[in-house]
Design a protein around this motif. Sequence first.
Motif, PDB file in Angstrom:
ATOM      1  N   SER A  71       0.841  -1.207   0.000  1.00  0.00           N
ATOM      2  CA  SER A  71       0.000   0.000   0.000  1.00  0.00           C
ATOM      3  C   SER A  71       0.870   1.249   0.000  1.00  0.00           C
ATOM      4  O   SER A  71       0.541   2.247  -0.650  1.00  0.00           O
ATOM      5  N   ASP A 192      -5.775  -0.764  -5.000  1.00  0.00           N
ATOM      6  CA  ASP A 192      -5.220  -1.370  -3.783  1.00  0.00           C
ATOM      7  C   ASP A 192      -6.220  -2.393  -3.250  1.00  0.00           C
ATOM      8  O   ASP A 192      -7.208  -2.032  -2.624  1.00  0.00           O
ATOM      9  N   GLU A 193      -5.957  -3.665  -3.519  1.00  0.00           N
ATOM     10  CA  GLU A 193      -6.847  -4.756  -3.126  1.00  0.00           C
ATOM     11  C   GLU A 193      -8.300  -4.450  -3.482  1.00  0.00           C
ATOM     12  O   GLU A 193      -9.162  -4.399  -2.608  1.00  0.00           O
TER      13      GLU A 193
HETATM   14 MG   LIG Z   1      -2.323  -2.532   2.201  1.00  0.00          MG
END
Ligand SMILES: [Mg+2]
Lengths: 269, 403
Positions: A71, A192-193
């Motif tokens: 991240s 991000d995910e």
């Molecule tokens: Mg993360």
Amino acid sequence: MRHVIDKRVPADPPPVIRIRHLTKAYGHGDATVHALRGPADPATGAPLGVSLDIEQGDYVAVMGSSGSGKSTLMNILGCLDVPTAGRYLLDGIDVGHLDERQLSLVRNRKIGFIFQSFNLVPRTTALAQVELPLAYAGVRAAERRRRAEAALALVGLAERAGHRPNELSGGQQQRVAVARALVTAPAMLLADEPTGNLDSRSTEDVLAIIDRLNATGRTVVLITHEDEVARHAKRVLRLVDGQIVSDVRQAPVDGPPPLLHRAEAGVPA
Amino acid sequence: MILWQMLRFAAGGLAANKVRSALTMLGVLIGVASVILLLAVGNGSSVAVKESITSLGTNALTVSSGSAYGGARSASSVKKLTIADAKALAGDADSGAIKSVAPVVTTSGTALYGNVSYSPGSIVGTYPAYFETANQKVAHGEYFTDDDVLGSRKVAVLGATTAKQLFDTEDPVGKKITVGGTPFTVVGVLQAKGGSGFTDPDDVLIAPLPTVQNAFTGFGPVNQILVQASSADSTDAAQAEITRVLLGTHAIADPTKADFRITNQASLLTARESTTKTFTVLLGAVAAISLLVGGIGITNIMLVTVTERTREIGIRKALGAPRAVILGQFLTESTLLSVVGAGLGVLAGIAGSHFSIVGIKPVVIPESVLGAFGIAVAIGLFFGSYPANRAASLRPIDALRHE
Ligand SMILES: [Mg+2]
Ligand SMILES: Nc1ncnc2c1ncn2[C@@H]1O[C@H](COP(=O)(O)OP(=O)(O)OP(=O)(O)O)[C@@H](O)[C@H]1O
């Protein structure tokens, strides 16, 4: 324009993303956490920082255990955070030299960011949500509405345009977020995910959209924990302790994403 | 375009929290309304004082006994004012500065009409010249005359308030009332002058001097001598004249040792005016504080709003919202709060000034409306700019990570 900046290789476009010796540290003194460190200097042991190039049109999955710095890297790529040291060139422009106003322009025009936790603006309808980046870009109301509706249609939410986030399922919220990220037609999609909070069905929906975007030439960088998701990418990076430990190419940069056909099975061409 | 966008965002932000926005506006509203209203009350009372003093007649000079320079001397050396003094003043017509003289005794007592009893604010015994000097006009009936004075007739002229209390809707003229056991015939009712808020000038009963002396005070000294100067310009000359004559009758050589005081309406006017000015300033200060509190309310709410919406700010910045737009959105919110609050406050203040407050009819000062509105809006901008600035300068990631 690009040819002027990169004089050495006029034939090849420069990478969209080029980072050099990038480090990010939190805290001071003994408590310092190096979220991004890269390989250690053999002589001094000091972190040398992460270096990475991502080509135009590539589809990169970033994997790694929790706390490995995925991240952190993504936030820097999205110009949401600034590195402690190192350079980040986006389309050949050193982001570190941009002022606040230019940075907001870059975020608005070049980058579409999708968050794991959706990050929709509360109490705002899906349509207004998707219109937001266009509003900040100064697009006129009618045009804005047309493009936002098109983006919502693309993610299959045309009939949910008037719903607020609390009236949408998680998968639908994430699709709104995807629509919002792609509505300005940015060259680069950072996620991000994006499927971290979704079930397998919604995951397939969202990935299918992302696959198609990549097929149209957008550069995609996506963080994931799941091998299933990583298989959609053309290239897989693995991070351990703020360091890239493996870099595997699964498909050529200029080809279609490897699993595009599966996505298209559900959406007739 | 962008401006319209910001206004829409701001209105949306305010609408999202209606109760809170309304309460904040209420704070500003009360501040602005109280500034307008309290200043109007202060102004109203000074207007009333001015009116009541000018209605007394600016040509009037009041002579009362006592030292003009404090009470250091013993009481025995003070010679009270007498009818002889008044006669001396009236007889001294050669200077031409004095037009008329009316000795005055005041007392109090209860008046009865049938089974209605009422105590007028004051019972005045005087000469007919009093009416003109004190600017008391009969609205209905007649004044009493010099003949009534000479004959000590038991006649009375009632102030409007006294007449209303005793007779209500009945016509008082020709009716008999009893005051302190003495029967009086009402011959006239005075025009209402209207209250200044402190004393009611209409709450009187006026009768011939000897009648009042006979019935109540006895034939001793008088309380005051009311002198009418021949014109507003000759009040100074009249004052000098009175001083000269009374020093003579009281056998005082040194004018600084005079045992009487002369007040003219002009000096009374300035004294009362400065009192009401202090009063107005005091009220204004109270109102200003409440306006300030309203401003602090805006800061507080904007701080809460910004803190609460830090994540949202982060999202907006991640989507490419420029700093200026975020700043603009929150500044617009706080300005909207203060403009709407102040606007309603102006309406409330002006509406409120139509009612009389503690006997004072408020008179709105136009500058106070503009001033209060302007200050409230400025406060909104000023106090809103701190939270707005804080919101706008957050780094997106810090805003997004905010809990
Ligand atoms: Mg993360
Ligand atoms: N604001 C911060 N302050 C201090 N340390 C931080 C901060 N943000 C991240 N870190 C630390 O940096 C390291 C990397 O964090 P990062 O969020 O990049 O991990 P990640 O790879 O995304 O993990 P996950 O898969 O759980 O999301 C972690 O050790 C984390 O504790």
